[in-house]
Design a protein around this motif. Structure first.
Motif, short mmCIF file in Angstrom:
data_model
loop_
_atom_site.label_atom_id
_atom_site.label_comp_id
_atom_site.label_asym_id
_atom_site.label_seq_id
_atom_site.Cartn_x
_atom_site.Cartn_y
_atom_site.Cartn_z
N ASP A 1 -24.95 -2.05 -1.51
CA ASP A 1 -26.27 -1.48 -1.79
C ASP A 1 -26.32 -0.01 -1.42
OD1 ASP A 1 -27.75 -3.48 -3.03
OD2 ASP A 1 -28.47 -4.32 -1.14
N ARG B 1 -24.68 2.02 -4.13
CA ARG B 1 -25.54 2.01 -5.33
C ARG B 1 -26.69 2.98 -5.15
NH1 ARG B 1 -30.32 -0.26 -6.21
NH2 ARG B 1 -30.12 -1.65 -4.43
N LYS C 1 -35.43 -4.63 -10.09
CA LYS C 1 -34.44 -5.63 -9.68
C LYS C 1 -34.93 -6.97 -10.18
CE LYS C 1 -32.58 -7.73 -5.48
NZ LYS C 1 -32.61 -7.69 -4.01
N TYR D 1 -29.78 -4.58 -11.34
CA TYR D 1 -30.50 -3.40 -10.88
C TYR D 1 -30.64 -2.49 -12.09
CZ TYR D 1 -29.33 -5.16 -6.29
OH TYR D 1 -29.19 -5.95 -5.18
N GLU E 1 -38.14 -2.31 -6.34
CA GLU E 1 -37.30 -2.18 -5.14
C GLU E 1 -37.89 -1.15 -4.21
OE1 GLU E 1 -32.71 -1.98 -4.71
OE2 GLU E 1 -33.42 -0.18 -5.72
#
Length: 187
Positions: free
Chosen positions: A126, A129, A139, A150, A187
């Motif tokens: 994560d 990313r 998400k 995502y 998110e």
């Protein structure tokens, strides 16, 4: 009287993932990315000419074109681009991956990429990313096979992530499509 010339629009440069790390592209979006020479808007025939026998209709959907970039046909580990086309027969979307949502992105493909992009595709995190794409993704879960997507609509980028048999998160593919307005990030 002289006709006034329209000022030329500044054209944003296009970066190929075979040469440039996504993390190095300022304000990255799908219109500024090529993947092994293929970019959104390219005509189908140009791609067929460029890749020859490596560009074939996808076995699971003949309207898609699969461009093999690595691995042995018929074997686990075949990797490439899955291309979809619009009504003018131009690339409307592309996915770097295995052509399945359950397959781990083969090292043979990911090793052709650069820097943090390569690291993200080989060993998902994560943190990486978020460093490359930033916050603000939508998400959502795909139930079968279990997959977390995502989606960055403003950038025209989506990343599919699944858990392997050992429980590690892995990337199944990177999808490029035209940027879209964003309702609200999840998110």
């Amino acid at each position: 009287q002289f006709a006034q010339e329209k000022p030329k629009e500044a054209v944003a440069p296009v970066y190929d993932l075979a040469d440039t790390d996504l993390a190095a592209i300022p304000e990255v979006d799908s219109r500024r990315i090529a993947v092994f020479g293929v970019k959104l808007g390219d005509p189908r025939e140009e791609i067929r000419k460029r890749f020859g026998k490596e560009a074939r209709p996808a076995s699971w959907n003949p309207s898609l074109l699969f461009v093999r970039l690595g691995g042995t046909p018929g074997q686990v580990g075949v990797a490439g681009l899955v291309l979809s086309f619009d009504g003018r027969d131009r690339v409307a979307g592309m996915e770097i991956g295995t052509g399945t949502r359950t397959g781990e992105l083969p090292e043979v493909l990911a090793t052709k990429l650069r820097g943090k992009t390569r690291a993200l595709l080989l060993k998902y995190s994560d943190d990486l990313r978020l460093e490359i794409f930033g916050p603000g993704s939508n998400k959502y879960q795909v139930p079968n096979p279990p997959l977390t997507v995502y989606q960055y609509p403003l950038r025209g980028l989506s990343l599919g992530v699944y858990r392997d048999a050992q429980g590690r998160e892995r990337v199944s593919g990177l999808l490029l499509s035209p940027p879209q307005p964003l309702d609200k990030p999840t998110e």
